[in-house]
Design an enzyme around this catalytic site. Sequence first.
Site, PDB file in Angstrom:
ATOM      1  N   THR A 130     -43.272 -33.217  49.751  1.00  0.00           N
ATOM      2  CA  THR A 130     -43.221 -33.811  50.893  1.00  0.00           C
ATOM      3  C   THR A 130     -42.265 -34.953  49.797  1.00  0.00           C
ATOM      4  O   THR A 130     -42.723 -35.894  49.160  1.00  0.00           O
ATOM      5  CB  THR A 130     -44.224 -33.780  51.735  1.00  0.00           C
ATOM      6  OG1 THR A 130     -43.882 -35.427  52.557  1.00  0.00           O
ATOM      7  CG2 THR A 130     -45.215 -33.915  50.675  1.00  0.00           C
ATOM      8  N   TYR A 175     -52.665 -37.199  52.608  1.00  0.00           N
ATOM      9  CA  TYR A 175     -51.627 -36.021  52.900  1.00  0.00           C
ATOM     10  C   TYR A 175     -50.999 -36.449  51.912  1.00  0.00           C
ATOM     11  O   TYR A 175     -50.858 -35.475  50.732  1.00  0.00           O
ATOM     12  CB  TYR A 175     -51.020 -36.227  54.566  1.00  0.00           C
ATOM     13  CG  TYR A 175     -50.393 -35.536  53.948  1.00  0.00           C
ATOM     14  CD1 TYR A 175     -49.948 -34.418  53.892  1.00  0.00           C
ATOM     15  CD2 TYR A 175     -49.026 -35.865  54.122  1.00  0.00           C
ATOM     16  CE1 TYR A 175     -48.860 -32.882  53.882  1.00  0.00           C
ATOM     17  CE2 TYR A 175     -47.745 -35.013  54.189  1.00  0.00           C
ATOM     18  CZ  TYR A 175     -47.955 -33.624  53.751  1.00  0.00           C
ATOM     19  OH  TYR A 175     -46.390 -33.039  54.063  1.00  0.00           O
TER      20      TYR A 175
END
Length: 347
Positions: A130, A175
């Site tokens: 990501t 995250y």
Amino acid sequence: MKILVTGGTGFVGSHIAEYYLLKGDEVVVYDSFTRSKLYKTKVDANEYNVNFLKKLGGDRLQVVKGDIRDYGRLLEASRDIEVIFHCAAQVAVTTSLIDPKLDFEINTLGTLNVLEVARKRDAAVVFTSTNKVYGENVNRVKIEEKETRYVFADPKFSRGIPETFSVDLSGHSPYGASKLAADIYVQEYYYTYGLKTGVFRMSCIYGERQFGVEDQGWVSWFIIATLTGRPITIYGDGKQVRDILYVKDLVLAFDKFISSKLKHEVFNIGGGPENSLSLIELIEILEKITGIRPEIKYAQWRPFDQKVYISDITKLNLLLNWKPKVSVLEGIKRVINWVQSNLYLFK
């Protein structure tokens, strides 16, 4: 070829499975079937996607219900596997803030299990990382405010954020931290054990069969909310920008890497500058196409949000001769058509 797709009934995972089933390959889909429970959605996206795949796959599709935190189950499912596409993850920043332990166990420990299985099977690994691995460093790039969006003011980033951009000395969110740890582990299994590994640091991916919610999958969520008459909450001023990439273009990049002679690479992947848009620009596009102006609410900026993130996809073009084929407008129209055809799922 026989492949294993973790998170194979999710959005990206199901499109990978679809691609290889249509090519005639054998596909093992490995999934915990917990998305609707974890993100409290009415629609069971996993069941919808697995039913879609079963119609395509026949006896070339094997569906295994299992958690990537269960090494034994994962190893059992991986017999004769040549490639693992690792898509299973906890994907919401907000969830990671509430339960960082769960986020770590799924994203970091789960990825280590996948890598150990790959080492056991001598399988290649494609990892869906990501842009959040760059954390708040992205917000240190000078920006300018335009009428409908923020833009990078530093000409050095005119093509976007490159793979050499710093991931260090910055806040990331739990995250972002768990995915960064996993990202580095995937790289290390090439450097230490010689596995073929591809790390793809994804920007915003969108397309059909994405059951977006407010916390994750914003392009899909804005389309679903608009067509079902739900209000949209914008956190910040709506001028934050992302490059968006149609999911089938993403899968083509994965396949180009697997088919290449490259043993290991890290790629930033998204639509690039030509396929970027802000939140309020998307709302304007949706109004022009559908004739519907959704109710908009504004709230405070979310922690760790990047005001501008655009992927520099130069390396992908040079090494894999890849670039996006589907434009923003065409991709959005395809998703609108899919949601309209399945409105019963969202009401």
